[in-house]
Design a protein around this motif. Structure first.
Motif, PDB file in Angstrom:
ATOM      1  N   HIS A   1       0.752  -1.118   0.085  1.00  0.00           N
ATOM      2  CA  HIS A   1       0.075   0.081  -0.019  1.00  0.00           C
ATOM      3  C   HIS A   1       0.760   1.371   0.069  1.00  0.00           C
ATOM      4  CE1 HIS A   1      -3.630   2.594   0.630  1.00  0.00           C
ATOM      5  NE2 HIS A   1      -2.970   3.057   1.589  1.00  0.00           N
ATOM      6  N   LEU A   2       1.997   1.431   0.872  1.00  0.00           N
ATOM      7  CA  LEU A   2       2.855   2.557   0.958  1.00  0.00           C
ATOM      8  C   LEU A   2       3.851   2.627   0.107  1.00  0.00           C
ATOM      9  CD1 LEU A   2       2.997   2.532   4.750  1.00  0.00           C
ATOM     10  CD2 LEU A   2       1.522   4.096   3.333  1.00  0.00           C
ATOM     11  N   ASP A   3       4.077   1.572  -0.779  1.00  0.00           N
ATOM     12  CA  ASP A   3       5.270   1.343  -1.740  1.00  0.00           C
ATOM     13  C   ASP A   3       6.726   1.652  -1.089  1.00  0.00           C
ATOM     14  OD1 ASP A   3       5.982   0.436  -4.428  1.00  0.00           O
ATOM     15  OD2 ASP A   3       6.027   2.544  -5.059  1.00  0.00           O
ATOM     16  N   ILE A   4       6.732   1.259   0.188  1.00  0.00           N
ATOM     17  CA  ILE A   4       8.095   1.206   0.747  1.00  0.00           C
ATOM     18  C   ILE A   4       8.159   0.061   1.594  1.00  0.00           C
ATOM     19  CG2 ILE A   4       8.385   3.726   0.886  1.00  0.00           C
ATOM     20  CD1 ILE A   4       7.197   3.621   3.680  1.00  0.00           C
ATOM     21  N   PRO A   5       9.255  -0.460   1.901  1.00  0.00           N
ATOM     22  CA  PRO A   5       9.440  -1.805   2.663  1.00  0.00           C
ATOM     23  C   PRO A   5       9.166  -1.646   4.226  1.00  0.00           C
ATOM     24  CG  PRO A   5      11.623  -0.878   1.971  1.00  0.00           C
ATOM     25  CD  PRO A   5      10.616  -0.009   1.230  1.00  0.00           C
ATOM     26  N   ILE A   6       8.029  -2.293   4.887  1.00  0.00           N
ATOM     27  CA  ILE A   6       7.700  -2.357   6.052  1.00  0.00           C
ATOM     28  C   ILE A   6       8.217  -3.718   6.780  1.00  0.00           C
ATOM     29  CG2 ILE A   6       5.933  -2.112   7.862  1.00  0.00           C
ATOM     30  CD1 ILE A   6       6.434   0.515   6.305  1.00  0.00           C
ATOM     31  N   THR A   7       8.897  -3.580   7.840  1.00  0.00           N
ATOM     32  CA  THR A   7       9.161  -5.018   8.579  1.00  0.00           C
ATOM     33  C   THR A   7       8.210  -5.312   9.707  1.00  0.00           C
ATOM     34  OG1 THR A   7      10.533  -3.942  10.207  1.00  0.00           O
ATOM     35  CG2 THR A   7      11.501  -4.470   8.124  1.00  0.00           C
ATOM     36  N   LYS A   8       8.310  -6.544  10.149  1.00  0.00           N
ATOM     37  CA  LYS A   8       7.465  -6.837  11.150  1.00  0.00           C
ATOM     38  C   LYS A   8       7.701  -6.095  12.513  1.00  0.00           C
ATOM     39  CE  LYS A   8       9.337 -10.983  10.768  1.00  0.00           C
ATOM     40  NZ  LYS A   8       9.616 -12.353  10.876  1.00  0.00           N
ATOM     41  N   ASP A   9       8.812  -5.774  12.731  1.00  0.00           N
ATOM     42  CA  ASP A   9       9.146  -4.825  13.940  1.00  0.00           C
ATOM     43  C   ASP A   9       8.736  -3.409  13.834  1.00  0.00           C
ATOM     44  OD1 ASP A   9      11.592  -5.508  12.430  1.00  0.00           O
ATOM     45  OD2 ASP A   9      12.515  -3.922  13.591  1.00  0.00           O
ATOM     46  N   ASP A  10       8.794  -2.979  12.423  1.00  0.00           N
ATOM     47  CA  ASP A  10       7.946  -1.831  12.069  1.00  0.00           C
ATOM     48  C   ASP A  10       6.574  -1.755  12.573  1.00  0.00           C
ATOM     49  OD1 ASP A  10      10.191  -0.419  10.950  1.00  0.00           O
ATOM     50  OD2 ASP A  10       9.767  -1.004   9.108  1.00  0.00           O
ATOM     51  N   VAL A  11       5.951  -2.705  12.003  1.00  0.00           N
ATOM     52  CA  VAL A  11       4.327  -2.953  12.443  1.00  0.00           C
ATOM     53  C   VAL A  11       4.147  -2.924  14.020  1.00  0.00           C
ATOM     54  CG1 VAL A  11       2.296  -4.715  12.392  1.00  0.00           C
ATOM     55  CG2 VAL A  11       3.930  -4.645  10.397  1.00  0.00           C
ATOM     56  N   ALA A  12       4.956  -3.646  14.945  1.00  0.00           N
ATOM     57  CA  ALA A  12       4.854  -3.318  16.199  1.00  0.00           C
ATOM     58  C   ALA A  12       4.884  -1.888  16.724  1.00  0.00           C
ATOM     59  CB  ALA A  12       5.899  -4.187  16.918  1.00  0.00           C
ATOM     60  N   VAL A  13       5.992  -1.103  16.252  1.00  0.00           N
ATOM     61  CA  VAL A  13       6.173   0.182  16.447  1.00  0.00           C
ATOM     62  C   VAL A  13       4.747   1.129  16.110  1.00  0.00           C
ATOM     63  CG1 VAL A  13       7.504   2.346  16.082  1.00  0.00           C
ATOM     64  CG2 VAL A  13       8.513   0.188  16.482  1.00  0.00           C
ATOM     65  N   MET A  14       4.451   0.721  14.869  1.00  0.00           N
ATOM     66  CA  MET A  14       3.431   1.594  14.111  1.00  0.00           C
ATOM     67  C   MET A  14       1.849   1.296  15.019  1.00  0.00           C
ATOM     68  SD  MET A  14       4.765   3.334  11.962  1.00  0.00           S
ATOM     69  CE  MET A  14       3.432   3.990  10.881  1.00  0.00           C
TER      70      MET A  14
ATOM     71  N   TYR B   1       2.097  -4.472  22.268  1.00  0.00           N
ATOM     72  CA  TYR B   1       2.678  -4.311  21.020  1.00  0.00           C
ATOM     73  C   TYR B   1       4.346  -4.075  21.213  1.00  0.00           C
ATOM     74  CZ  TYR B   1      -1.732  -4.050  18.402  1.00  0.00           C
ATOM     75  OH  TYR B   1      -2.952  -4.341  17.958  1.00  0.00           O
ATOM     76  N   PHE B   2       4.741  -3.327  22.307  1.00  0.00           N
ATOM     77  CA  PHE B   2       6.297  -3.226  22.395  1.00  0.00           C
ATOM     78  C   PHE B   2       6.831  -4.571  22.703  1.00  0.00           C
ATOM     79  CE2 PHE B   2       5.754   1.224  22.876  1.00  0.00           C
ATOM     80  CZ  PHE B   2       6.574   2.056  21.735  1.00  0.00           C
ATOM     81  N   ALA B   3       6.246  -5.288  23.525  1.00  0.00           N
ATOM     82  CA  ALA B   3       6.629  -6.483  23.930  1.00  0.00           C
ATOM     83  C   ALA B   3       6.688  -7.563  22.753  1.00  0.00           C
ATOM     84  CB  ALA B   3       5.811  -7.308  24.833  1.00  0.00           C
ATOM     85  N   CYS B   4       5.958  -7.654  21.720  1.00  0.00           N
ATOM     86  CA  CYS B   4       5.795  -8.379  20.613  1.00  0.00           C
ATOM     87  C   CYS B   4       6.954  -7.749  19.627  1.00  0.00           C
ATOM     88  CB  CYS B   4       4.553  -8.199  19.864  1.00  0.00           C
ATOM     89  SG  CYS B   4       3.116  -9.117  20.790  1.00  0.00           S
ATOM     90  N   GLY B   5       6.881  -6.636  19.462  1.00  0.00           N
ATOM     91  CA  GLY B   5       8.003  -6.088  18.723  1.00  0.00           C
ATOM     92  C   GLY B   5       9.484  -6.297  19.231  1.00  0.00           C
TER      93      GLY B   5
END
Length: 89
Positions: free
Chosen positions: A39-52, A77-81
């Motif tokens: 959707h954003l046309d940029i790379p997003i990581t799993k840990d980015d997801v937790a932060v977001m 979310y911070f624990a998962c990240g």
């Protein structure tokens, strides 16, 4: 809720209830990262997801700081990240 109760509730949510309700955490974060990357046309990581997701909770806290669920979810979310980020080899 005091800080211990918030952390206990977050621990309960991410270690017991989460998989039964939402499925495997790392798989879900990876799937979310892929959707967001497209959707954003940029790379997003799993840990980015937790932060977001934690930032989403922070925005909700701004609107309603007395709603304990946002604090609990943010900690979760911070624990998962943290688990995802520190297990990446």
């Amino acid at each position: 809720m005091n800080r211990s109760e918030i952390l206990d509730a977050a621990k309960q949510a991410v270690t017991k209830d989460r998989d039964a309700t939402h499925g495997n955490m790392e798989y879900n974060f990876d799937t979310i990262a892929k959707y967001w990357s497209i959707h954003l046309d940029i790379p997003i990581t799993k840990d980015d997801v937790a932060v977001m997701m934690a930032l989403l909770k922070a925005a909700r806290i701004k609107s309603n700081p007395s709603h304990a669920d946002n604090w609990v979810d943010g900690a979760g979310y911070f624990a998962c990240g943290g688990e995802i980020a520190t297990s990446i080899g």
